[in-house]
Design a protein around this motif. Structure first.
Motif, PDB file in Angstrom:
ATOM      1  N   ASN A   1      30.091  14.355 -14.662  1.00 12.38           N
ATOM      2  CA  ASN A   1      28.769  14.906 -14.397  1.00 12.38           C
ATOM      3  C   ASN A   1      28.856  16.077 -13.433  1.00 12.38           C
ATOM      4  OD1 ASN A   1      27.955  12.674 -15.799  1.00 12.38           O
ATOM      5  ND2 ASN A   1      26.725  11.833 -14.180  1.00 12.38           N
ATOM      6  N   PRO A   2      28.017  17.068 -13.620  1.00 13.34           N
ATOM      7  CA  PRO A   2      27.940  18.128 -12.623  1.00 13.34           C
ATOM      8  C   PRO A   2      27.446  17.549 -11.303  1.00 13.34           C
ATOM      9  CG  PRO A   2      26.733  18.720 -14.625  1.00 13.34           C
ATOM     10  CD  PRO A   2      27.160  17.294 -14.758  1.00 13.34           C
ATOM     11  N   PRO A   3      27.834  18.146 -10.174  1.00 18.73           N
ATOM     12  CA  PRO A   3      27.365  17.629  -8.890  1.00 18.73           C
ATOM     13  C   PRO A   3      25.842  17.543  -8.853  1.00 18.73           C
ATOM     14  CG  PRO A   3      29.024  19.319  -8.570  1.00 18.73           C
ATOM     15  CD  PRO A   3      28.702  19.289 -10.041  1.00 18.73           C
ATOM     16  N   GLY A   4      25.343  16.405  -8.410  1.00 19.76           N
ATOM     17  CA  GLY A   4      23.902  16.215  -8.293  1.00 19.76           C
ATOM     18  C   GLY A   4      23.207  15.781  -9.566  1.00 19.76           C
ATOM     19  N   ALA A   5      23.916  15.760 -10.697  1.00 18.92           N
ATOM     20  CA  ALA A   5      23.276  15.359 -11.955  1.00 18.92           C
ATOM     21  C   ALA A   5      23.072  13.852 -11.966  1.00 18.92           C
ATOM     22  CB  ALA A   5      24.132  15.778 -13.143  1.00 18.92           C
ATOM     23  N   ALA A   6      21.899  13.422 -12.365  1.00 18.90           N
ATOM     24  CA  ALA A   6      21.599  11.998 -12.441  1.00 18.90           C
ATOM     25  C   ALA A   6      21.805  11.498 -13.862  1.00 18.90           C
ATOM     26  CB  ALA A   6      20.153  11.735 -12.014  1.00 18.90           C
ATOM     27  N   SER A   7      22.188  10.245 -13.958  1.00 17.53           N
ATOM     28  CA  SER A   7      22.382   9.600 -15.252  1.00 17.53           C
ATOM     29  C   SER A   7      21.312   8.534 -15.436  1.00 17.53           C
ATOM     30  CB  SER A   7      23.761   8.946 -15.324  1.00 17.53           C
ATOM     31  OG  SER A   7      24.771   9.916 -15.201  1.00 17.53           O
ATOM     32  N   PRO A   8      20.346   8.791 -16.303  1.00 16.30           N
ATOM     33  CA  PRO A   8      19.338   7.760 -16.530  1.00 16.30           C
ATOM     34  C   PRO A   8      19.923   6.561 -17.258  1.00 16.30           C
ATOM     35  CG  PRO A   8      18.829   9.759 -17.786  1.00 16.30           C
ATOM     36  CD  PRO A   8      20.096  10.005 -17.050  1.00 16.30           C
ATOM     37  N   THR A   9      19.454   5.382 -16.879  1.00 16.93           N
ATOM     38  CA  THR A   9      19.722   4.170 -17.636  1.00 16.93           C
ATOM     39  C   THR A   9      18.395   3.811 -18.300  1.00 16.93           C
ATOM     40  OG1 THR A   9      19.269   2.792 -15.702  1.00 16.93           O
ATOM     41  CG2 THR A   9      21.554   3.340 -16.113  1.00 16.93           C
ATOM     42  N   LEU A  10      18.355   3.919 -19.612  1.00 21.84           N
ATOM     43  CA  LEU A  10      17.126   3.720 -20.381  1.00 21.84           C
ATOM     44  C   LEU A  10      17.134   2.339 -21.018  1.00 21.84           C
ATOM     45  CD1 LEU A  10      17.254   7.189 -22.128  1.00 21.84           C
ATOM     46  CD2 LEU A  10      15.598   6.501 -20.405  1.00 21.84           C
ATOM     47  N   GLY A  11      16.174   1.497 -20.637  1.00 20.98           N
ATOM     48  CA  GLY A  11      16.056   0.163 -21.204  1.00 20.98           C
ATOM     49  C   GLY A  11      15.072   0.158 -22.355  1.00 20.98           C
ATOM     50  N   TYR A  12      15.381  -0.607 -23.381  1.00 20.18           N
ATOM     51  CA  TYR A  12      14.516  -0.723 -24.549  1.00 20.18           C
ATOM     52  C   TYR A  12      14.190  -2.187 -24.808  1.00 20.18           C
ATOM     53  CZ  TYR A  12      15.724   4.104 -25.323  1.00 20.18           C
ATOM     54  OH  TYR A  12      15.885   5.445 -25.161  1.00 20.18           O
ATOM     55  N   SER A  13      13.160  -2.431 -25.593  1.00 22.05           N
ATOM     56  CA  SER A  13      12.782  -3.802 -25.934  1.00 22.05           C
ATOM     57  C   SER A  13      12.231  -3.854 -27.348  1.00 22.05           C
ATOM     58  CB  SER A  13      11.752  -4.340 -24.947  1.00 22.05           C
ATOM     59  OG  SER A  13      10.580  -3.574 -24.989  1.00 22.05           O
ATOM     60  N   LEU A  64      19.423  -3.231 -31.718  1.00 21.43           N
ATOM     61  CA  LEU A  64      19.453  -2.013 -30.899  1.00 21.43           C
ATOM     62  C   LEU A  64      18.154  -1.808 -30.124  1.00 21.43           C
ATOM     63  CD1 LEU A  64      21.182   0.502 -33.336  1.00 21.43           C
ATOM     64  CD2 LEU A  64      22.209  -0.762 -31.441  1.00 21.43           C
ATOM     65  N   ASN A  65      17.082  -2.471 -30.547  1.00 21.95           N
ATOM     66  CA  ASN A  65      15.822  -2.377 -29.823  1.00 21.95           C
ATOM     67  C   ASN A  65      15.878  -3.130 -28.497  1.00 21.95           C
ATOM     68  OD1 ASN A  65      14.602  -0.882 -31.835  1.00 21.95           O
ATOM     69  ND2 ASN A  65      13.872  -2.677 -32.910  1.00 21.95           N
ATOM     70  N   ARG A  66      16.927  -3.878 -28.272  1.00 23.80           N
ATOM     71  CA  ARG A  66      17.065  -4.698 -27.054  1.00 23.80           C
ATOM     72  C   ARG A  66      18.310  -4.255 -26.295  1.00 23.80           C
ATOM     73  NH1 ARG A  66      15.944  -7.442 -31.524  1.00 23.80           N
ATOM     74  NH2 ARG A  66      13.989  -8.579 -31.608  1.00 23.80           N
ATOM     75  N   MET A  67      18.385  -2.996 -25.950  1.00 28.04           N
ATOM     76  CA  MET A  67      19.595  -2.473 -25.315  1.00 28.04           C
ATOM     77  C   MET A  67      19.252  -1.571 -24.138  1.00 28.04           C
ATOM     78  SD  MET A  67      20.892   0.491 -27.871  1.00 28.04           S
ATOM     79  CE  MET A  67      19.854   1.856 -28.336  1.00 28.04           C
ATOM     80  N   VAL A  68      20.306  -1.167 -23.433  1.00 28.39           N
ATOM     81  CA  VAL A  68      20.197  -0.175 -22.381  1.00 28.39           C
ATOM     82  C   VAL A  68      21.192   0.929 -22.708  1.00 28.39           C
ATOM     83  CG1 VAL A  68      20.547   0.308 -19.927  1.00 28.39           C
ATOM     84  CG2 VAL A  68      19.494  -1.843 -20.640  1.00 28.39           C
ATOM     85  N   VAL A  69      20.749   2.176 -22.596  1.00 27.97           N
ATOM     86  CA  VAL A  69      21.606   3.325 -22.839  1.00 27.97           C
ATOM     87  C   VAL A  69      21.772   4.073 -21.526  1.00 27.97           C
ATOM     88  CG1 VAL A  69      21.811   5.509 -24.104  1.00 27.97           C
ATOM     89  CG2 VAL A  69      20.751   3.532 -25.205  1.00 27.97           C
ATOM     90  N   VAL A  70      23.021   4.381 -21.173  1.00 30.20           N
ATOM     91  CA  VAL A  70      23.294   5.195 -19.997  1.00 30.20           C
ATOM     92  C   VAL A  70      23.630   6.593 -20.504  1.00 30.20           C
ATOM     93  CG1 VAL A  70      24.767   5.489 -17.979  1.00 30.20           C
ATOM     94  CG2 VAL A  70      24.171   3.192 -18.753  1.00 30.20           C
ATOM     95  N   CYS A  71      22.910   7.594 -19.996  1.00 30.45           N
ATOM     96  CA  CYS A  71      23.062   8.977 -20.446  1.00 30.45           C
ATOM     97  C   CYS A  71      23.669   9.801 -19.324  1.00 30.45           C
ATOM     98  CB  CYS A  71      21.713   9.540 -20.847  1.00 30.45           C
ATOM     99  SG  CYS A  71      20.847   8.568 -22.081  1.00 30.45           S
ATOM    100  N   PRO A  72      25.009   9.882 -19.242  1.00 28.13           N
ATOM    101  CA  PRO A  72      25.656  10.571 -18.129  1.00 28.13           C
ATOM    102  C   PRO A  72      25.225  12.022 -17.988  1.00 28.13           C
ATOM    103  CG  PRO A  72      27.261   9.333 -19.390  1.00 28.13           C
ATOM    104  CD  PRO A  72      25.963   9.318 -20.169  1.00 28.13           C
ATOM    105  N   GLY A  73      24.767  12.370 -16.785  1.00 28.39           N
ATOM    106  CA  GLY A  73      24.446  13.749 -16.454  1.00 28.39           C
ATOM    107  C   GLY A  73      23.274  14.353 -17.182  1.00 28.39           C
ATOM    108  N   LEU A  74      22.400  13.534 -17.758  1.00 22.24           N
ATOM    109  CA  LEU A  74      21.285  14.057 -18.542  1.00 22.24           C
ATOM    110  C   LEU A  74      20.251  14.768 -17.675  1.00 22.24           C
ATOM    111  CD1 LEU A  74      20.066  14.232 -21.383  1.00 22.24           C
ATOM    112  CD2 LEU A  74      18.852  12.123 -20.897  1.00 22.24           C
ATOM    113  N   LEU A  75      20.030  14.266 -16.454  1.00 24.37           N
ATOM    114  CA  LEU A  75      18.999  14.867 -15.586  1.00 24.37           C
ATOM    115  C   LEU A  75      19.638  15.662 -14.463  1.00 24.37           C
ATOM    116  CD1 LEU A  75      16.591  11.838 -15.287  1.00 24.37           C
ATOM    117  CD2 LEU A  75      16.412  13.762 -16.830  1.00 24.37           C
TER     118      LEU A  75
END
Length: 75
Positions: A1-13, A64-75
């Motif tokens: 990740n670039p410095p300071g970039a956040a990685s969202p963890t997106l939960g689904y249901s 897949l509707n019951r998962m969590v996705v981690v998106c490195p450096g997305l934000l």
């Protein structure tokens, strides 16, 4: 990740059942993965737990509707 970039963890249901409860569940899933990653040494400032909710679906009653996705450096 670039410095300071956040990685969202997106939960689904699942879309089954009460929508308010399912949205809350998606947030609980995201926070559970967030805390697990912190326990494994990921810096808290690099993560952002987010609800994916039931608005995004991956197929009718798909696991897949019951998962969590981690998106490195997305934000």
């Amino acid at each position: 990740n670039p410095p300071g970039a956040a990685s969202p963890t997106l939960g689904y249901s699942s879309p089954d059942g009460n929508p308010d409860r399912n949205n809350a569940l998606s947030g609980e899933r995201a926070r559970a993965v967030y805390w697990l990653l912190i326990a494994y040494g990921v810096n808290e400032s690099r993560l952002l737990p987010m609800q994916g909710g039931v608005t995004t679906q991956f197929g009718d009653n798909s696991p897949l509707n019951r998962m969590v996705v981690v998106c490195p450096g997305l934000l």
